[in-house]
Scaffold this active site. Structure first.
Site, short mmCIF file in Angstrom:
data_model
loop_
_atom_site.label_atom_id
_atom_site.label_comp_id
_atom_site.label_asym_id
_atom_site.label_seq_id
_atom_site.Cartn_x
_atom_site.Cartn_y
_atom_site.Cartn_z
N ASP A 43 -49.78 33.99 -2.93
CA ASP A 43 -48.53 34.60 -3.44
C ASP A 43 -48.48 34.60 -4.96
O ASP A 43 -47.81 35.44 -5.55
CB ASP A 43 -47.27 33.98 -2.81
CG ASP A 43 -46.97 32.56 -3.28
OD1 ASP A 43 -47.91 31.85 -3.69
OD2 ASP A 43 -45.80 32.15 -3.22
N GLY A 129 -40.44 17.16 -0.53
CA GLY A 129 -41.74 16.87 -1.13
C GLY A 129 -42.89 16.86 -0.13
O GLY A 129 -43.97 16.35 -0.43
N SER A 135 -36.81 22.62 -1.39
CA SER A 135 -36.19 23.18 -2.60
C SER A 135 -35.72 24.61 -2.35
O SER A 135 -34.60 24.98 -2.72
CB SER A 135 -37.14 23.11 -3.79
OG SER A 135 -38.32 23.86 -3.56
N GLU A 167 -35.70 28.75 -9.66
CA GLU A 167 -36.68 27.66 -9.64
C GLU A 167 -37.67 27.79 -10.81
O GLU A 167 -38.02 26.81 -11.45
CB GLU A 167 -37.43 27.63 -8.29
CG GLU A 167 -38.35 26.44 -8.19
CD GLU A 167 -38.58 25.92 -6.77
OE1 GLU A 167 -37.83 26.30 -5.85
OE2 GLU A 167 -39.51 25.11 -6.60
N ASP A 179 -41.71 31.02 -0.55
CA ASP A 179 -40.81 30.03 0.05
C ASP A 179 -39.40 30.60 0.20
O ASP A 179 -38.76 30.45 1.25
CB ASP A 179 -40.74 28.77 -0.81
CG ASP A 179 -42.10 28.13 -1.01
OD1 ASP A 179 -43.07 28.58 -0.35
OD2 ASP A 179 -42.21 27.21 -1.83
N TYR A 231 -52.04 22.70 -9.95
CA TYR A 231 -51.44 23.97 -9.54
C TYR A 231 -51.52 24.97 -10.69
O TYR A 231 -51.96 26.12 -10.52
CB TYR A 231 -49.99 23.73 -9.12
CG TYR A 231 -49.26 24.93 -8.60
CD1 TYR A 231 -49.42 25.33 -7.27
CD2 TYR A 231 -48.41 25.67 -9.42
CE1 TYR A 231 -48.75 26.43 -6.78
CE2 TYR A 231 -47.74 26.77 -8.93
CZ TYR A 231 -47.90 27.15 -7.62
OH TYR A 231 -47.23 28.24 -7.14
P1 ADP Z 1 -40.53 20.76 -1.41
O1 ADP Z 1 -39.82 22.02 -1.77
O2 ADP Z 1 -41.93 20.99 -0.96
O3 ADP Z 1 -39.80 19.90 -0.44
P2 ADP Z 1 -40.05 20.23 -4.17
O4 ADP Z 1 -40.57 19.20 -5.10
O5 ADP Z 1 -40.24 21.65 -4.52
O6 ADP Z 1 -40.66 19.89 -2.74
O7 ADP Z 1 -38.48 20.02 -3.97
C1 ADP Z 1 -37.98 18.75 -3.67
C2 ADP Z 1 -36.75 18.50 -4.52
O8 ADP Z 1 -35.67 19.32 -4.04
C3 ADP Z 1 -36.24 17.08 -4.43
O9 ADP Z 1 -36.89 16.24 -5.35
C4 ADP Z 1 -34.75 17.26 -4.77
O10 ADP Z 1 -34.58 17.38 -6.17
C5 ADP Z 1 -34.45 18.61 -4.16
N1 ADP Z 1 -33.89 18.44 -2.81
C6 ADP Z 1 -34.41 18.84 -1.63
N2 ADP Z 1 -33.60 18.54 -0.59
C7 ADP Z 1 -32.52 17.92 -1.13
C8 ADP Z 1 -31.31 17.37 -0.60
N3 ADP Z 1 -31.06 17.36 0.71
N4 ADP Z 1 -30.43 16.83 -1.47
C9 ADP Z 1 -30.67 16.82 -2.79
N5 ADP Z 1 -31.78 17.32 -3.33
C10 ADP Z 1 -32.70 17.86 -2.54
MG MG Z 2 -40.42 23.33 -3.33
#
Ligand code: ADP
Ligand code: MG
Length: 390
Positions: A43, A129, A135, A167, A179, A231
């Site tokens: 992507d 994560g 996210s 983002e 995503d 990345y």
């Molecule tokens: P992924 O999208 O793969 O899970 P990312 O690092 O892109 O990983 O996003 C994770 C981040 O998104 C977390 O560190 C937090 O800041 C935010 N996040 C995700 N879910 C929540 C939630 N339920 N409450 C608060 N923040 C969240």
């Molecule tokens: Mg993410």
């Protein structure tokens, strides 16, 4: 998620909203995490991907405000209510998790939409994560809620692009659009065949249960520090490859011209990145052909081939992800690959439903024998994209 569980989640989140803000929310929305079946790092090269939405969702209760205030709260952090001003948001100014919903408000306003504030409370079942896009779920649920409340009339496509802009520019993560598109546009029982060059989509039937199959997600629960820099380095390497070949992006390199393209590239690293991207686009097309022909089992070896390409050519795998693939395929799975950015996170495993327990047991034992923490395994039931719950 069943209808009952959904309304249960909506009621819980609405109740928490009332307790926090002292009023009924105007509505409750949900947006899912996603897992990518095939097409990795494509992507960011204008290429092809094939994600599906997970049953895991971010659920948000939201009300409008007219005074410019933006209040956001997550049940999943202990940060309390984060207070911001919708009319004074600056990229990178909001830090921590609140940057995701705040970034969406910023992106909507930057695009000229009149969003004058909001109260938001959310709770998510998407593991964070783990490469499952928690996210994007946060961004898309916020974008859809504001779209509906403010009557913006934006399509799922437009909302996904605005969420990606949030983002990229506001949070500062250089992700592609897969995503957000998956979270915004998926439909149950289908994978989303997405062309990221023009955002053309096709919902491809992917009814695993009817075929007696299961797609397992194996979350390794590791995240290697290498990930972030790698990345950016892979993206830069792909761009260098496109420049050397005189094309705008690697998407413009047809599969049949790959041998010729590789001959023209001097740098061994760039050559291997180009080989990954061009062959992975081809694997997405191949997967769509197989699914259209009803030959779902034949997708297994395509996944395993994709893993080898990510491991050997793009070099974004790690010992834990390689172990998921070797242990599950040795235990009879039809195929497996790492999914998402790599260096940890999750893998997908296609297996006969009857073999799911044996495959799950095998990967657990392999992790224990290697001294890794136990992985989390669950089935990826192709689920709905973002929607209003009440
Ligand atoms: P992924 O999208 O793969 O899970 P990312 O690092 O892109 O990983 O996003 C994770 C981040 O998104 C977390 O560190 C937090 O800041 C935010 N996040 C995700 N879910 C929540 C939630 N339920 N409450 C608060 N923040 C969240
Ligand atoms: Mg993410």
């Amino acid at each position: 998620m069943t209808a009952g569980e959904r309304s249960g989640a909506a009621e819980r989140v609405a109740r928490a909203f009332r307790a926090l803000y002292g009023a009924e929310p105007e509505g409750v929305w949900a947006a899912p995490g996603r897992v990518n079946l095939i097409g990795e790092y494509t992507d960011v090269n204008d290429g092809l991907v094939m994600p599906l939405a997970l049953p895991h969702t971010a659920v948000a209760a939201v009300s409008r405000r007219t005074d410019g205030r933006l209040r956001v709260h997550s049940a999943d952090t202990d940060q309390g209510v984060v207070q911001l001003r919708a009319d004074a948001l600056e990229p990178r100014a909001a830090t921590g998790w609140a940057a995701y919903p705040a970034g969406v408000v910023w992106a909507l306003r930057e695009a000229g939409h009149r969003v004058t504030g909001a109260d938001v409370h959310l709770a998510s079942t998407v593991p964070t994560g783990a490469g499952l896009s928690s996210s994007a779920a946060l961004e898309v649920v916020t974008a859809l809620a504001l779209n509906d409340l403010y009557g913006l009339g934006l399509t799922a496509w437009r909302l996904a692009l605005l969420a990606q802009r949030a983002e990229n520019a506001f949070v500062g993560v250089p992700c592609g659009v897969m995503d957000q598109m998956a979270s915004a546009a998926c439909v149950p029982g289908h994978a989303l065949y997405l062309d990221t060059r023009d955002l053309a989509v096709r919902h491809v039937p992917f009814d695993l249960a009817a075929e007696g199959l299961t797609l397992l997600v194996v979350d390794t629960r590791v995240k290697h520090a290498l990930g972030d820099g790698a990345y950016a380095e892979r993206r830069a390497g792909c761009e260098a490859g496109a420049r050397a070949l005189g094309v705008r992006t690697l998407r413009e390199v047809p599969y049949v011209q790959l041998p010729d393209a590789l001959r023209r590239l001097g740098d061994e690293t760039v050559r291997s990145y180009v080989r990954h991207v061009v062959t992975d686009n081809h694997r997405v097309r191949r997967t769509v052909e197989l699914l259209d022909a009803g030959d779902v089992r034949a997708v297994g070896p395509v996944l395993t081939e994709g893993h080898a390409s990510l491991r050997d050519d793009l070099r974004v795998s790690c010992p834990e992800l390689d172990l998921v693939v070797s242990a599950t395929t040795a235990a009879g799975a039809l195929g497996a690959r790492m999914t998402g950015g790599g260096f940890g996170g999750s893998a997908v495993v296609l297996a006969e439903a009857a073999d799911a327990d044996a495959v799950t047991k095998a990967v657990g034992e392999a992790f224990a024998a290697a001294g890794h923490p136990a992985p989390r395994v669950f089935p990826a039931v192709p689920s709905a994209g973002a929607r209003r719950l009440r």
